[in-house]
Design a protein around this motif. Structure first.
Motif, PDB file in Angstrom:
ATOM      1  N   MET A 196     -11.409  -9.853   6.919  1.00 26.05           N
ATOM      2  CA  MET A 196     -10.772  -9.860   5.445  1.00 26.05           C
ATOM      3  C   MET A 196     -10.519  -8.685   4.912  1.00 26.05           C
ATOM      4  O   MET A 196     -11.275  -7.834   4.553  1.00 26.05           O
ATOM      5  CB  MET A 196     -11.820 -10.748   4.580  1.00 26.05           C
ATOM      6  N   VAL A 197      -9.051  -8.392   4.566  1.00 26.13           N
ATOM      7  CA  VAL A 197      -8.924  -7.219   3.741  1.00 26.13           C
ATOM      8  C   VAL A 197      -9.264  -7.369   2.553  1.00 26.13           C
ATOM      9  O   VAL A 197      -9.175  -8.273   1.672  1.00 26.13           O
ATOM     10  CB  VAL A 197      -7.276  -6.973   3.657  1.00 26.13           C
ATOM     11  N   LYS A 198      -9.971  -6.068   1.992  1.00 26.17           N
ATOM     12  CA  LYS A 198     -10.241  -6.031   0.461  1.00 26.17           C
ATOM     13  C   LYS A 198      -9.525  -4.849  -0.180  1.00 26.17           C
ATOM     14  O   LYS A 198      -9.570  -3.728   0.367  1.00 26.17           O
ATOM     15  CB  LYS A 198     -11.678  -5.801   0.605  1.00 26.17           C
ATOM     16  N   LEU A 199      -8.908  -4.923  -1.123  1.00 23.15           N
ATOM     17  CA  LEU A 199      -8.089  -3.958  -1.744  1.00 23.15           C
ATOM     18  C   LEU A 199      -9.218  -3.158  -2.705  1.00 23.15           C
ATOM     19  O   LEU A 199     -10.228  -3.650  -3.077  1.00 23.15           O
ATOM     20  CB  LEU A 199      -7.037  -4.634  -2.755  1.00 23.15           C
ATOM     21  N   LYS A 200      -8.857  -1.957  -2.877  1.00 22.56           N
ATOM     22  CA  LYS A 200      -9.756  -0.928  -3.803  1.00 22.56           C
ATOM     23  C   LYS A 200      -9.459  -1.425  -5.330  1.00 22.56           C
ATOM     24  O   LYS A 200      -8.497  -2.117  -5.693  1.00 22.56           O
ATOM     25  CB  LYS A 200      -9.337   0.383  -3.605  1.00 22.56           C
ATOM     26  N   ASP A 201     -10.356  -0.850  -6.160  1.00 25.05           N
ATOM     27  CA  ASP A 201     -10.181  -1.183  -7.726  1.00 25.05           C
ATOM     28  C   ASP A 201      -8.987  -0.367  -8.209  1.00 25.05           C
ATOM     29  O   ASP A 201      -8.583  -0.668  -9.088  1.00 25.05           O
ATOM     30  CB  ASP A 201     -11.487  -0.977  -8.052  1.00 25.05           C
ATOM     31  N   THR A 202      -9.026   1.058  -7.702  1.00 21.31           N
ATOM     32  CA  THR A 202      -8.246   2.038  -8.247  1.00 21.31           C
ATOM     33  C   THR A 202      -7.243   2.687  -7.078  1.00 21.31           C
ATOM     34  O   THR A 202      -7.736   2.891  -6.041  1.00 21.31           O
ATOM     35  CB  THR A 202      -8.623   2.901  -9.133  1.00 21.31           C
ATOM     36  N   TYR A 203      -5.861   3.007  -7.498  1.00 18.04           N
ATOM     37  CA  TYR A 203      -5.425   3.722  -6.568  1.00 18.04           C
ATOM     38  C   TYR A 203      -4.639   5.143  -7.304  1.00 18.04           C
ATOM     39  O   TYR A 203      -4.416   4.813  -8.222  1.00 18.04           O
ATOM     40  CB  TYR A 203      -4.086   2.897  -5.864  1.00 18.04           C
ATOM     41  N   PRO A 204      -4.329   6.023  -6.383  1.00 14.08           N
ATOM     42  CA  PRO A 204      -3.753   7.330  -7.022  1.00 14.08           C
ATOM     43  C   PRO A 204      -2.153   7.107  -6.857  1.00 14.08           C
ATOM     44  O   PRO A 204      -1.879   6.105  -6.359  1.00 14.08           O
ATOM     45  CB  PRO A 204      -4.508   8.281  -6.289  1.00 14.08           C
ATOM     46  N   LEU A 205      -1.658   8.205  -7.644  1.00 11.86           N
ATOM     47  CA  LEU A 205      -0.191   8.678  -7.254  1.00 11.86           C
ATOM     48  C   LEU A 205      -0.013   9.633  -6.386  1.00 11.86           C
ATOM     49  O   LEU A 205      -1.301  10.276  -5.922  1.00 11.86           O
ATOM     50  CB  LEU A 205       0.455   8.790  -8.568  1.00 11.86           C
ATOM     51  N   TYR A 206       0.995   9.970  -5.847  1.00  8.48           N
ATOM     52  CA  TYR A 206       1.080  11.255  -4.909  1.00  8.48           C
ATOM     53  C   TYR A 206       2.076  12.096  -5.638  1.00  8.48           C
ATOM     54  O   TYR A 206       3.085  11.838  -5.710  1.00  8.48           O
ATOM     55  CB  TYR A 206       1.506  10.724  -3.651  1.00  8.48           C
ATOM     56  N   LEU A 207       1.509  13.303  -5.811  1.00  4.99           N
ATOM     57  CA  LEU A 207       2.180  14.434  -6.516  1.00  4.99           C
ATOM     58  C   LEU A 207       2.501  15.594  -5.426  1.00  4.99           C
ATOM     59  O   LEU A 207       1.385  16.076  -4.935  1.00  4.99           O
ATOM     60  CB  LEU A 207       1.681  14.873  -7.716  1.00  4.99           C
ATOM     61  N   ASN A 208       3.695  15.950  -4.925  1.00  4.65           N
ATOM     62  CA  ASN A 208       3.668  17.086  -4.125  1.00  4.65           C
ATOM     63  C   ASN A 208       2.940  16.921  -2.921  1.00  4.65           C
ATOM     64  O   ASN A 208       2.122  17.880  -2.564  1.00  4.65           O
ATOM     65  CB  ASN A 208       3.762  18.545  -4.868  1.00  4.65           C
ATOM     66  N   ASN A 209       3.020  15.660  -2.391  1.00  2.96           N
ATOM     67  CA  ASN A 209       2.195  15.536  -1.110  1.00  2.96           C
ATOM     68  C   ASN A 209       0.878  14.993  -1.161  1.00  2.96           C
ATOM     69  O   ASN A 209       0.109  14.889  -0.149  1.00  2.96           O
ATOM     70  CB  ASN A 209       2.426  16.595  -0.090  1.00  2.96           C
ATOM     71  N   GLU A 210       0.336  15.268  -2.508  1.00  2.00           N
ATOM     72  CA  GLU A 210      -1.244  15.110  -2.586  1.00  2.00           C
ATOM     73  C   GLU A 210      -1.666  14.008  -3.451  1.00  2.00           C
ATOM     74  O   GLU A 210      -1.028  13.918  -4.374  1.00  2.00           O
ATOM     75  CB  GLU A 210      -1.773  16.655  -2.727  1.00  2.00           C
ATOM     76  N   ALA A 211      -2.715  13.126  -3.353  1.00  2.00           N
ATOM     77  CA  ALA A 211      -3.362  12.043  -4.200  1.00  2.00           C
ATOM     78  C   ALA A 211      -3.521  12.910  -5.259  1.00  2.00           C
ATOM     79  O   ALA A 211      -4.281  13.815  -5.385  1.00  2.00           O
ATOM     80  CB  ALA A 211      -4.103  11.630  -3.257  1.00  2.00           C
ATOM     81  N   ALA A 212      -3.217  12.068  -6.467  1.00  2.00           N
ATOM     82  CA  ALA A 212      -3.886  12.654  -7.740  1.00  2.00           C
ATOM     83  C   ALA A 212      -4.173  11.193  -8.583  1.00  2.00           C
ATOM     84  O   ALA A 212      -3.537  10.594  -8.619  1.00  2.00           O
ATOM     85  CB  ALA A 212      -2.694  13.463  -8.513  1.00  2.00           C
ATOM     86  N   GLN A 213      -5.158  11.538  -9.228  1.00  2.00           N
ATOM     87  CA  GLN A 213      -5.878  10.216 -10.380  1.00  2.00           C
ATOM     88  C   GLN A 213      -6.041  10.788 -11.561  1.00  2.00           C
ATOM     89  O   GLN A 213      -7.031  10.774 -11.926  1.00  2.00           O
ATOM     90  CB  GLN A 213      -7.214   9.858  -9.503  1.00  2.00           C
ATOM     91  N   PRO A 214      -5.028  11.256 -12.321  1.00  2.00           N
ATOM     92  CA  PRO A 214      -4.975  11.470 -13.867  1.00  2.00           C
ATOM     93  C   PRO A 214      -5.643  10.327 -14.755  1.00  2.00           C
ATOM     94  O   PRO A 214      -5.890  10.748 -15.712  1.00  2.00           O
ATOM     95  CB  PRO A 214      -3.650  11.994 -14.211  1.00  2.00           C
ATOM     96  N   ASN A 215      -5.229   9.047 -14.205  1.00  2.00           N
ATOM     97  CA  ASN A 215      -5.534   8.005 -14.872  1.00  2.00           C
ATOM     98  C   ASN A 215      -5.675   6.800 -14.236  1.00  2.00           C
ATOM     99  O   ASN A 215      -5.259   6.823 -13.100  1.00  2.00           O
ATOM    100  CB  ASN A 215      -4.799   8.007 -16.268  1.00  2.00           C
ATOM    101  N   THR A 216      -5.771   5.818 -14.781  1.00  2.00           N
ATOM    102  CA  THR A 216      -5.688   4.480 -14.195  1.00  2.00           C
ATOM    103  C   THR A 216      -5.267   3.473 -15.072  1.00  2.00           C
ATOM    104  O   THR A 216      -5.507   2.176 -15.409  1.00  2.00           O
ATOM    105  CB  THR A 216      -7.166   3.653 -13.839  1.00  2.00           C
ATOM    106  N   ASP A 217      -4.301   3.526 -15.775  1.00  2.00           N
ATOM    107  CA  ASP A 217      -3.401   3.308 -16.817  1.00  2.00           C
ATOM    108  C   ASP A 217      -2.613   2.110 -16.495  1.00  2.00           C
ATOM    109  O   ASP A 217      -2.266   1.089 -17.234  1.00  2.00           O
ATOM    110  CB  ASP A 217      -2.468   4.260 -17.534  1.00  2.00           C
ATOM    111  N   LEU A 218      -2.353   1.896 -15.132  1.00  2.00           N
ATOM    112  CA  LEU A 218      -1.291   0.800 -14.696  1.00  2.00           C
ATOM    113  C   LEU A 218      -1.866  -0.124 -14.287  1.00  2.00           C
ATOM    114  O   LEU A 218      -2.595  -0.270 -13.023  1.00  2.00           O
ATOM    115  CB  LEU A 218      -0.115   1.272 -13.664  1.00  2.00           C
ATOM    116  N   GLU A 219      -2.146  -1.554 -14.871  1.00  3.96           N
ATOM    117  CA  GLU A 219      -3.004  -2.716 -14.300  1.00  3.96           C
ATOM    118  C   GLU A 219      -1.777  -3.497 -13.432  1.00  3.96           C
ATOM    119  O   GLU A 219      -0.547  -3.588 -13.892  1.00  3.96           O
ATOM    120  CB  GLU A 219      -3.184  -3.603 -15.513  1.00  3.96           C
TER     121      GLU A 219
END
Length: 477
Positions: free
Chosen positions: A1-24
């Motif tokens: 069973m696939v399980k999604l994570k609670d939060t995901y990053p954006l990708y800025l200039n090839n790298e993951a970044a997690q400045p916030n979790t503002d988008l539900e």
């Protein structure tokens, strides 16, 4: 069973970044929050554009085999993560799981095509001695990447329509920033995760979920050389008015028609029309909205359509038997329900469906709809199809052309002459014979005319838009 994570990053200039979790992002069937992602601010978008500009020359210098290797890596990883991508799409888009798996298959196809085309950036040698003054001159031209590109992708095919922008950009060597739809960002974020595993130059890509207000830089910033947008006509034409000097590709709306001629195989046409009208709850710009049927077979085909439509299974998209899942939001379901009620109040006959609960709307068939009704003339983008009758084939073609849209049309006919007449006369970007306008293969030229947009997607054709011809003239005498 696939399980999604609670939060995901954006990708800025090839790298993951997690400045916030503002988008539900919600599960479109339960309407509960499924996960949260980072939301890009104007400052982050600006950083991405700076990175793309700096990556322009390194991306252009990548060898064809290097770009091909990046695309092939994506193909391999998409195959490995097939179940995860399918489940994520089912949750965030409300797309029935079988349809979600089909879209992941198309995602893989699209990147595979791009990998093949990435080593086919051909040019041409051409003689210039067309007159005495040009004797001894010769020209050679080839294509160069246009530079940093801006992409805005929609919610209804969030994997494959993003792929139709990302894959050709990599194939030609253009850095890019992409804004996925806020309702369905996860598939594109996973693409970013996979692209981050490659050794593309820093700044080659950024995946930036953003609010519409916060994403103005995607459109107006002059450092970006091309804007490719897929979405609603109102938004698309507004973007064109504001995008300045950059090249623009718009894949917008439609209210596609299919003609069922008197010689059609009705059993075959039935299966394809049902698919075209109600696949992923009709949320496709080439979904069958108008069914134009020859009078000699009208009653029979109507009876077949109604019976089949009533049998469609609606419910939880995670159930493999489900054919009709939820619309993307309750607001969209309310809008279309309102159009249906308005049409019935104006004299239309409700043949089946028409009921709504939350963002679930029944598969609906109408006939005798007034010619000015929104349900007939605007883009339904939901599980609604309208039956119309014709006696003369030329009149049927005129009815198709009456629309302000012109994306694709379908015709069920065995008559070769009618096929070529339709090809010459229909004001659309593509005509599909003995199938529905909803049919698309990912290497074919795809796009529309009139209010349906500008330009063509399909990997080779998108690559042309993302490049400029540079000519070399040689004087040999």
């Amino acid at each position: 069973m696939v399980k999604l994570k609670d939060t995901y990053p954006l990708y800025l200039n090839n790298e993951a970044a997690q400045p916030n979790t503002d988008l539900e992002v919600t599960d479109k069937f339960t309407n509960e929050v499924a996960f949260r992602t980072a939301l890009a601010t104007p400052d982050i978008i600006d950083q991405a554009i700076v990175g793309a500009v700096e990556a322009t020359e390194p991306m252009a210098r990548m060898a064809s085999y290097e770009r091909q290797a990046v695309l092939q890596h994506c193909v391999d990883r998409f195959e490995e993560r097939f179940d995860e991508l399918s489940y994520a799409l089912c949750v965030e888009a409300g797309k029935p799981i079988k349809d979600s798996e089909g879209e992941v298959t198309r995602l893989i196809d699209t990147f595979r095509i791009a990998a093949e085309e990435s080593v086919r950036m051909y040019g041409e040698a051409m003689p210039l001695d067309i007159s005495e003054r040009a004797k001894g001159y010769q020209a050679i031209w080839k294509r160069y990447p246009i530079g940093p590109c801006s992409f805005i992708s929609p919610f209804n095919f969030p994997l494959n329509l993003a792929a139709h922008k990302i894959a050709p950009a990599i194939a030609v060597g253009c850095p890019f920033i992409i804004k996925p739809a806020s309702k369905t960002p996860l598939g594109t974020i996973i693409m970013g995760e996979i692209l981050a595993e490659t050794d593309m130059p820093k700044g080659a890509f950024s995946v930036l979920p953003a609010s519409r207000d916060g994403a103005d830089l995607f459109t107006v910033d002059e450092r970006l050389k091309l804007l490719s947008f897929t979405g609603s006509p109102g938004v698309g034409w507004d973007l064109k008015a504001r995008c300045g000097k950059k090249k623009i590709v718009l894949e917008l709306g439609g209210n596609a028609a299919v003609i069922i001629d008197q010689d059609a195989d009705l059993d075959d046409a039935l299966e394809r029309v049902i698919f075209g009208a109600f696949y992923q709850s009709g949320q496709s710009c080439i979904g069958v909205q108008r069914i134009i049927i020859h009078e000699s077979v009208y009653d029979r085909f109507k009876e077949m359509l109604v019976e089949k439509t009533k049998s469609l299974v609606a419910g939880d998209p995670k159930n493999r038997d489900t054919f009709i899942g939820p619309m993307i939001s309750e607001g969209e379901a309310k809008r279309l329900k309102g159009w249906i009620d308005e049409a019935v109040e104006g004299g239309a006959s409700l043949l089946c469906g028409g009921k709504r609960e939350g963002n679930m709307l029944e598969a609906t068939l109408l006939e005798n709809v007034h010619r000015d009704a929104a349900a007939l003339n605007e883009e339904a983008f939901g599980p609604l199809a309208i039956l119309q009758k014709f006696s003369d084939f030329d009149d049927a073609l005129d009815e198709v052309n009456r629309s302000m849209f012109g994306l694709q049309a379908g015709i069920f006919t065995r008559d070769l002459f009618k096929m070529f007449d339709a090809w010459d006369r229909l004001e659309v970007g593509g005509i599909v014979i003995n199938d529905v306008p909803s049919y698309r293969v990912d290497n074919m030229p795809y796009g529309g005319v009139k209010d349906s947009g500008i330009g063509r997607e399909g990997i080779r054709f998108a690559m042309e838009d993302m490049t400029e011809i540079r000519n070399l003239v040689v004087r040999r005498t």
